[in-house]
Design a protein around this motif. Structure first.
Motif, PDB file in Angstrom:
ATOM      1  N   GLN A  16       0.829  -1.209   0.000  1.00  0.00           N
ATOM      2  CA  GLN A  16       0.000   0.000   0.000  1.00  0.00           C
ATOM      3  C   GLN A  16       0.863   1.258   0.000  1.00  0.00           C
ATOM      4  O   GLN A  16       0.545   2.243  -0.665  1.00  0.00           O
ATOM      5  CB  GLN A  16      -0.946  -0.005   1.200  1.00  0.00           C
ATOM      6  N   TRP A  17       1.964   1.209   0.731  1.00  0.00           N
ATOM      7  CA  TRP A  17       2.906   2.333   0.753  1.00  0.00           C
ATOM      8  C   TRP A  17       3.464   2.586  -0.648  1.00  0.00           C
ATOM      9  O   TRP A  17       3.523   3.723  -1.118  1.00  0.00           O
ATOM     10  CB  TRP A  17       4.012   2.027   1.759  1.00  0.00           C
ATOM     11  N   LEU A  18       3.868   1.513  -1.341  1.00  0.00           N
ATOM     12  CA  LEU A  18       4.400   1.644  -2.694  1.00  0.00           C
ATOM     13  C   LEU A  18       3.355   2.181  -3.655  1.00  0.00           C
ATOM     14  O   LEU A  18       3.646   3.015  -4.512  1.00  0.00           O
ATOM     15  CB  LEU A  18       4.923   0.292  -3.187  1.00  0.00           C
ATOM     16  N   GLU A  19       2.130   1.693  -3.498  1.00  0.00           N
ATOM     17  CA  GLU A  19       1.031   2.147  -4.361  1.00  0.00           C
ATOM     18  C   GLU A  19       0.793   3.640  -4.174  1.00  0.00           C
ATOM     19  O   GLU A  19       0.592   4.374  -5.143  1.00  0.00           O
ATOM     20  CB  GLU A  19      -0.223   1.358  -3.995  1.00  0.00           C
ATOM     21  N   LYS A  20       0.843   4.085  -2.941  1.00  0.00           N
ATOM     22  CA  LYS A  20       0.617   5.501  -2.650  1.00  0.00           C
ATOM     23  C   LYS A  20       1.765   6.362  -3.147  1.00  0.00           C
ATOM     24  O   LYS A  20       1.560   7.459  -3.663  1.00  0.00           O
ATOM     25  CB  LYS A  20       0.418   5.682  -1.146  1.00  0.00           C
ATOM     26  N   LYS A  21       3.013   5.860  -2.986  1.00  0.00           N
ATOM     27  CA  LYS A  21       4.188   6.629  -3.398  1.00  0.00           C
ATOM     28  C   LYS A  21       4.318   6.685  -4.917  1.00  0.00           C
ATOM     29  O   LYS A  21       4.827   7.653  -5.458  1.00  0.00           O
ATOM     30  CB  LYS A  21       5.469   6.009  -2.818  1.00  0.00           C
ATOM     31  N   GLY A  22       3.897   5.625  -5.599  1.00  0.00           N
ATOM     32  CA  GLY A  22       4.002   5.578  -7.047  1.00  0.00           C
ATOM     33  C   GLY A  22       5.429   5.519  -7.558  1.00  0.00           C
ATOM     34  O   GLY A  22       5.714   5.890  -8.680  1.00  0.00           O
ATOM     35  N   ASP A  23       6.354   5.070  -6.722  1.00  0.00           N
ATOM     36  CA  ASP A  23       7.767   5.044  -7.089  1.00  0.00           C
ATOM     37  C   ASP A  23       8.116   3.805  -7.917  1.00  0.00           C
ATOM     38  O   ASP A  23       7.379   2.836  -7.979  1.00  0.00           O
ATOM     39  CB  ASP A  23       8.643   5.049  -5.834  1.00  0.00           C
ATOM     40  N   ASN A  24       9.285   3.861  -8.474  1.00  0.00           N
ATOM     41  CA  ASN A  24       9.904   2.778  -9.207  1.00  0.00           C
ATOM     42  C   ASN A  24      10.390   1.748  -8.183  1.00  0.00           C
ATOM     43  O   ASN A  24      11.132   2.095  -7.266  1.00  0.00           O
ATOM     44  CB  ASN A  24      11.077   3.396  -9.973  1.00  0.00           C
ATOM     45  N   TYR A  25       9.941   0.496  -8.308  1.00  0.00           N
ATOM     46  CA  TYR A  25      10.359  -0.496  -7.318  1.00  0.00           C
ATOM     47  C   TYR A  25      10.407  -1.894  -7.908  1.00  0.00           C
ATOM     48  O   TYR A  25       9.840  -2.179  -8.952  1.00  0.00           O
ATOM     49  CB  TYR A  25       9.419  -0.483  -6.093  1.00  0.00           C
ATOM     50  N   GLY A  26      11.107  -2.771  -7.189  1.00  0.00           N
ATOM     51  CA  GLY A  26      11.143  -4.193  -7.491  1.00  0.00           C
ATOM     52  C   GLY A  26      10.788  -4.954  -6.224  1.00  0.00           C
ATOM     53  O   GLY A  26      11.082  -4.492  -5.117  1.00  0.00           O
ATOM     54  N   TRP A  27      10.148  -6.089  -6.380  1.00  0.00           N
ATOM     55  CA  TRP A  27       9.707  -6.889  -5.233  1.00  0.00           C
ATOM     56  C   TRP A  27      10.231  -8.307  -5.410  1.00  0.00           C
ATOM     57  O   TRP A  27       9.966  -8.942  -6.417  1.00  0.00           O
ATOM     58  CB  TRP A  27       8.188  -6.887  -5.169  1.00  0.00           C
ATOM     59  N   LEU A  28      10.971  -8.783  -4.420  1.00  0.00           N
ATOM     60  CA  LEU A  28      11.517 -10.131  -4.465  1.00  0.00           C
ATOM     61  C   LEU A  28      10.947 -10.921  -3.293  1.00  0.00           C
ATOM     62  O   LEU A  28      11.261 -10.643  -2.136  1.00  0.00           O
ATOM     63  CB  LEU A  28      13.048 -10.087  -4.400  1.00  0.00           C
ATOM     64  N   SER A  29      10.055 -11.869  -3.596  1.00  0.00           N
ATOM     65  CA  SER A  29       9.496 -12.757  -2.573  1.00  0.00           C
ATOM     66  C   SER A  29      10.441 -13.945  -2.428  1.00  0.00           C
ATOM     67  O   SER A  29      10.602 -14.728  -3.359  1.00  0.00           O
ATOM     68  CB  SER A  29       8.103 -13.241  -2.987  1.00  0.00           C
ATOM     69  N   LEU A  30      11.042 -14.053  -1.281  1.00  0.00           N
ATOM     70  CA  LEU A  30      12.081 -15.059  -1.051  1.00  0.00           C
ATOM     71  C   LEU A  30      11.487 -16.387  -0.615  1.00  0.00           C
ATOM     72  O   LEU A  30      10.406 -16.436  -0.043  1.00  0.00           O
ATOM     73  CB  LEU A  30      13.050 -14.558   0.020  1.00  0.00           C
ATOM     74  N   ASP A  31      12.225 -17.467  -0.906  1.00  0.00           N
ATOM     75  CA  ASP A  31      11.847 -18.783  -0.393  1.00  0.00           C
ATOM     76  C   ASP A  31      13.117 -19.553  -0.029  1.00  0.00           C
ATOM     77  O   ASP A  31      14.228 -19.085  -0.265  1.00  0.00           O
ATOM     78  CB  ASP A  31      10.947 -19.548  -1.367  1.00  0.00           C
ATOM     79  N   GLU A  32      12.924 -20.727   0.541  1.00  0.00           N
ATOM     80  CA  GLU A  32      14.046 -21.550   1.033  1.00  0.00           C
ATOM     81  C   GLU A  32      15.080 -21.848  -0.054  1.00  0.00           C
ATOM     82  O   GLU A  32      16.270 -21.964   0.225  1.00  0.00           O
ATOM     83  CB  GLU A  32      13.525 -22.879   1.589  1.00  0.00           C
ATOM     84  N   ASN A  33      14.640 -21.995  -1.297  1.00  0.00           N
ATOM     85  CA  ASN A  33      15.533 -22.356  -2.401  1.00  0.00           C
ATOM     86  C   ASN A  33      16.517 -21.258  -2.760  1.00  0.00           C
ATOM     87  O   ASN A  33      17.443 -21.479  -3.539  1.00  0.00           O
ATOM     88  CB  ASN A  33      14.723 -22.737  -3.641  1.00  0.00           C
ATOM     89  N   MET A  34      16.316 -20.056  -2.227  1.00  0.00           N
ATOM     90  CA  MET A  34      17.184 -18.927  -2.572  1.00  0.00           C
ATOM     91  C   MET A  34      18.360 -18.784  -1.620  1.00  0.00           C
ATOM     92  O   MET A  34      19.040 -17.772  -1.620  1.00  0.00           O
ATOM     93  CB  MET A  34      16.368 -17.647  -2.630  1.00  0.00           C
ATOM     94  N   ASN A  35      18.630 -19.795  -0.798  1.00  0.00           N
ATOM     95  CA  ASN A  35      19.762 -19.740   0.120  1.00  0.00           C
ATOM     96  C   ASN A  35      21.099 -20.009  -0.557  1.00  0.00           C
ATOM     97  O   ASN A  35      22.145 -19.783   0.039  1.00  0.00           O
ATOM     98  CB  ASN A  35      19.558 -20.702   1.295  1.00  0.00           C
ATOM     99  N   ASP A  36      21.064 -20.454  -1.789  1.00  0.00           N
ATOM    100  CA  ASP A  36      22.296 -20.572  -2.573  1.00  0.00           C
ATOM    101  C   ASP A  36      22.668 -19.169  -3.053  1.00  0.00           C
ATOM    102  O   ASP A  36      21.829 -18.460  -3.621  1.00  0.00           O
ATOM    103  CB  ASP A  36      22.066 -21.504  -3.760  1.00  0.00           C
ATOM    104  N   ALA A  37      23.916 -18.741  -2.817  1.00  0.00           N
ATOM    105  CA  ALA A  37      24.325 -17.372  -3.116  1.00  0.00           C
ATOM    106  C   ALA A  37      24.140 -17.012  -4.589  1.00  0.00           C
ATOM    107  O   ALA A  37      23.653 -15.929  -4.910  1.00  0.00           O
ATOM    108  CB  ALA A  37      25.774 -17.154  -2.693  1.00  0.00           C
ATOM    109  N   SER A  38      24.500 -17.908  -5.511  1.00  0.00           N
ATOM    110  CA  SER A  38      24.367 -17.572  -6.939  1.00  0.00           C
ATOM    111  C   SER A  38      22.892 -17.510  -7.353  1.00  0.00           C
ATOM    112  O   SER A  38      22.516 -16.678  -8.178  1.00  0.00           O
ATOM    113  CB  SER A  38      25.149 -18.550  -7.809  1.00  0.00           C
TER     114      SER A  38
END
Length: 194
Positions: A16-38
Motif C-alpha cells: 500500500q505504501w508503494l502504491e501511494k508513493k508511485g515510485d519505481n520499485y522491485g519486489w523479491l518474494s524469497l523462499d528456502e531455495n534462494m539460500n544458494d548465493a548464486s
C-alpha cells in the motif's frame, strides 16, 4: 526493516505504501531455495532490472561473470552498479527470515552500509535478520516497524469496520474484539468475516 510475526499485515502495508508513493520499485518474494548465493544473486539482479534507471546489461554481465569472481568482488561490483542508478528505486525483500546463507547476509550488509544514493532497501521478515544494523540505528539511517507499530488499536478497528461497511459492532463489541485479538489484524479480519 519491517519485522513482526505472521498475520500482522507487513507485506500489505508495504504494498500500500508503494502504491501511494508511485515510485519505481522491485519486489523479491524469497523462499528456502534462494539460500544458494548464486541463485539469490540471479533473483536479486532480476528484481533490480525492473528499474527504469539501471544499466541492465552491466547487471546481466555481473550475473554471468559472478562464477569467475570472488564473492567479495561480486558484492563490490553490485554495490557500484546500484550506486549508478539514475533515479530513485526501492527494492523489497519479502520473507527475509528464510535466508540463512552468510554470504547473502554479507551482500545485504554491504548494500545497506554503502550509503547508496537513489536506492532504498526494504526488508520484510518475521524475525530480525543477522545484519549489522546498530550503526544505522545509531545514526537514524533506517526506519523500523515492529509488531507493536502494526498492532491495531480501537480507533483503527473502528476505521476498518467502517471501510468494510460493517455497522453491526457496538463500541463495547469493538473493545472486546481488541481484547480478544490484541490488535492482531489477521485475527480481527477472521472474526469480522465470520
Amino acid at each position: 526493516l519491517v519485522s513482526a510475526p505472521t498475520g500482522y499485515g507487513k507485506s500489505i502495508l508495504i504494498s500500500q505504501w508503494l502504491e501511494k508513493k508511485g515510485d519505481n520499485y522491485g519486489w523479491l518474494s524469497l523462499d528456502e531455495n534462494m539460500n544458494d548465493a548464486s541463485t539469490f544473486l540471479s533473483y536479486f539482479i532480476e528484481a533490480l532490472n525492473t528499474s527504469d534507471s539501471v544499466g541492465k546489461q552491466r547487471l546481466k554481465n555481473l550475473e554471468r561473470e559472478s562464477h569467475f569472481l570472488s564473492w567479495q568482488a561480486v558484492i563490490e561490483v553490485l554495490v557500484n552498479e546500484i550506486n549508478e542508478f539514475q533515479g530513485p528505486f526501492k527494492l523489497i525483500l519479502d520473507d527475509y527470515h528464510l535466508i540463512r546463507n552468510q554470504e547473502i547476509h554479507k551482500m545485504i550488509d554491504a548494500i545497506i552500509s554503502g550509503e547508496i544514493k537513489n536506492f532504498q532497501l526494504v526488508i520484510i521478515t518475521r524475525r530480525d535478520p543477522p545484519l549489522h544494523l546498530r550503526g544505522l540505528r545509531l545514526y537514524q539511517k533506517m526506519l523500523e516497524l515492529r509488531a507493536r507499530d502494526l498492532r491495531f488499536n480501537q480507533d483503527d478497528i473502528g476505521k476498518l469496520l467502517a471501510m468494510e461497511r460493517i455497522i453491526s459492532f457496538s463500541e463495547d463489541e469493538t473493545s472486546e474484539l481488541l481484547a480478544q485479538t490484541e490488535g492482531w489484524i489477521l485475527a480481527i479480519r477472521m472474526i469480522i468475516a465470520a
